[in-house]
Design a protein around this motif. Sequence first.
Motif, PDB file in Angstrom:
ATOM      1  N   GLY A 266       9.617  -9.359  -6.714  1.00  8.66           N
ATOM      2  CA  GLY A 266       8.512  -9.424  -7.621  1.00  8.66           C
ATOM      3  C   GLY A 266       7.314  -8.675  -7.269  1.00  8.66           C
ATOM      4  O   GLY A 266       6.256  -8.667  -8.100  1.00  8.66           O
ATOM      5  N   LEU A 267       7.094  -8.490  -5.977  1.00  8.22           N
ATOM      6  CA  LEU A 267       5.790  -7.847  -5.326  1.00  8.22           C
ATOM      7  C   LEU A 267       6.010  -6.643  -4.936  1.00  8.22           C
ATOM      8  O   LEU A 267       4.716  -5.954  -4.893  1.00  8.22           O
ATOM      9  CB  LEU A 267       5.231  -8.735  -4.183  1.00  8.22           C
ATOM     10  N   SER A 268       6.965  -6.158  -4.610  1.00  5.54           N
ATOM     11  CA  SER A 268       7.251  -4.791  -4.175  1.00  5.54           C
ATOM     12  C   SER A 268       6.520  -3.522  -4.982  1.00  5.54           C
ATOM     13  O   SER A 268       6.053  -2.744  -4.223  1.00  5.54           O
ATOM     14  CB  SER A 268       8.672  -4.529  -4.027  1.00  5.54           C
ATOM     15  N   GLY A 269       6.596  -3.816  -6.315  1.00  6.42           N
ATOM     16  CA  GLY A 269       6.075  -2.660  -7.039  1.00  6.42           C
ATOM     17  C   GLY A 269       4.484  -2.584  -7.353  1.00  6.42           C
ATOM     18  O   GLY A 269       4.041  -1.701  -7.990  1.00  6.42           O
ATOM     19  N   ARG A 270       4.029  -3.705  -6.831  1.00  7.94           N
ATOM     20  CA  ARG A 270       2.465  -3.816  -7.384  1.00  7.94           C
ATOM     21  C   ARG A 270       1.636  -2.880  -6.822  1.00  7.94           C
ATOM     22  O   ARG A 270       1.759  -2.897  -5.323  1.00  7.94           O
ATOM     23  CB  ARG A 270       1.832  -5.599  -7.006  1.00  7.94           C
ATOM     24  N   PRO A 271       0.857  -2.156  -7.257  1.00  6.66           N
ATOM     25  CA  PRO A 271       0.099  -1.199  -6.675  1.00  6.66           C
ATOM     26  C   PRO A 271      -1.067  -2.079  -5.690  1.00  6.66           C
ATOM     27  O   PRO A 271      -1.659  -2.816  -6.053  1.00  6.66           O
ATOM     28  CB  PRO A 271      -0.640  -0.403  -7.843  1.00  6.66           C
ATOM     29  N   PHE A 272      -1.539  -1.376  -4.746  1.00  2.83           N
ATOM     30  CA  PHE A 272      -2.726  -2.034  -3.805  1.00  2.83           C
ATOM     31  C   PHE A 272      -3.571  -0.792  -3.334  1.00  2.83           C
ATOM     32  O   PHE A 272      -3.157   0.266  -3.207  1.00  2.83           O
ATOM     33  CB  PHE A 272      -1.951  -2.451  -2.453  1.00  2.83           C
ATOM     34  N   THR A 273      -4.723  -0.823  -3.843  1.00  2.81           N
ATOM     35  CA  THR A 273      -5.838  -0.042  -3.229  1.00  2.81           C
ATOM     36  C   THR A 273      -6.736  -0.517  -2.096  1.00  2.81           C
ATOM     37  O   THR A 273      -7.386  -1.721  -2.418  1.00  2.81           O
ATOM     38  CB  THR A 273      -6.688   0.467  -4.273  1.00  2.81           C
ATOM     39  N   GLY A 274      -6.731  -0.023  -1.074  1.00  6.70           N
ATOM     40  CA  GLY A 274      -7.806  -0.789   0.235  1.00  6.70           C
ATOM     41  C   GLY A 274      -7.503  -0.154   1.557  1.00  6.70           C
ATOM     42  O   GLY A 274      -6.706   0.875   1.624  1.00  6.70           O
ATOM     43  N   MET A 275      -8.406  -0.449   2.317  1.00  2.93           N
ATOM     44  CA  MET A 275      -8.255  -0.053   3.593  1.00  2.93           C
ATOM     45  C   MET A 275      -8.004  -0.985   4.685  1.00  2.93           C
ATOM     46  O   MET A 275      -8.439  -2.296   4.574  1.00  2.93           O
ATOM     47  CB  MET A 275      -9.555   0.866   4.006  1.00  2.93           C
ATOM     48  N   ILE A 276      -6.901  -1.221   5.490  1.00  5.40           N
ATOM     49  CA  ILE A 276      -6.425  -2.102   6.381  1.00  5.40           C
ATOM     50  C   ILE A 276      -6.788  -1.588   7.968  1.00  5.40           C
ATOM     51  O   ILE A 276      -6.046  -0.511   8.266  1.00  5.40           O
ATOM     52  CB  ILE A 276      -5.170  -2.732   6.252  1.00  5.40           C
ATOM     53  N   ARG A 277      -7.201  -2.434   8.783  1.00  3.01           N
ATOM     54  CA  ARG A 277      -7.333  -2.086  10.078  1.00  3.01           C
ATOM     55  C   ARG A 277      -6.367  -3.137  10.637  1.00  3.01           C
ATOM     56  O   ARG A 277      -6.643  -4.316  10.631  1.00  3.01           O
ATOM     57  CB  ARG A 277      -8.653  -2.333  10.771  1.00  3.01           C
ATOM     58  N   VAL A 278      -5.488  -2.553  11.281  1.00  2.00           N
ATOM     59  CA  VAL A 278      -4.101  -3.160  12.066  1.00  2.00           C
ATOM     60  C   VAL A 278      -4.566  -3.199  13.551  1.00  2.00           C
ATOM     61  O   VAL A 278      -5.027  -2.476  13.849  1.00  2.00           O
ATOM     62  CB  VAL A 278      -2.911  -2.724  11.637  1.00  2.00           C
ATOM     63  N   THR A 279      -4.065  -4.481  13.697  1.00  2.00           N
ATOM     64  CA  THR A 279      -4.125  -4.699  15.400  1.00  2.00           C
ATOM     65  C   THR A 279      -3.034  -4.557  16.305  1.00  2.00           C
ATOM     66  O   THR A 279      -3.021  -4.398  17.519  1.00  2.00           O
ATOM     67  CB  THR A 279      -4.829  -6.012  15.841  1.00  2.00           C
TER      68      THR A 279
END
Length: 314
Positions: A266-279
Amino acid sequence: MNRDAPHILDQAIGWHLRRDAMTDTDWAAFVVWLEADAAHARAYDAVAMRDDLVAQAKFPVVAPDTGRHGANDTAAAPRRWWALAAGGAIAAALAAWGVPLMQTAPAGPQVFATRDGERRDLRLPDGTTVAMNGGTQIRIAAGDGRSAELLRGEVTLHVVHDAARPFTLRAGDSEIRDLGTTFDVQRSSDRLYVAVAEGSVQVAGARLGAGDAWTRTRGRASRGTVVPATVGGWRSGLLSFDGTPVAEVAASLRRLHGVDLAVEPGLSGRPFTGMIRVTGTADRDVPHLAGLIGATWRRDGERWVLAERPGATR
């Protein structure tokens, strides 16, 4: 090693020492610095890969910050890390940098692969460099090394320009022809993504310049734009997305750090826009990602699962 190497290495050590305290603005500046010169990325990789050399160095004692600098004064930090980088740490890191960090690909055909969470850098016979993200497989053709095939995963290429012999990267039934540039390519079972940092490439009859992106998902192609400095940002732990399905966002995290991360349908196709800093720490990165996309998370042993938040509206 060129005469600028000590100066570049000072900067690389400084960025590395500041990494845990960097703001989003600092990270954006860091990506710009990485992309400005291939030598910057090589120097930073040398320091990061040999972090124990820096940790064991006998740094001079530095007086605590007296507070004379304002909260937004970014000039003070570089002076502090230049002091930290002096002496034995520079000598050790220079010695480490003298060891080839990139694997030179042989002239014959060969397939190179990385596991999720593993990185590998290749130097082709013509001088072109290929940074391989985790979960990636690429086939280098025989001959002069001016052609390759991305079988899966993600690579960032810095291609040596040769007008008489354009570099060609195949990905499935698509052919990406380089016209002298730095660009990033991601390939999964049903998606191909190309983003250009500098120069230009040609793919599916479209010419892409710096800041252009091209995506084909299940046979449908579209164009978009990116901030050039963020292209290949995965090399420094900075991931940028523009309308990217959450399933692909999770795949990026999985490739980069080997996190066992699943996304419910149910979530896999939702579009996401943004920047992620991963640790690189799943305990921090997965909940952070869930919060950004408005999802819930749970942990089943070593596996993490993202799901739609109950009652969420699209």
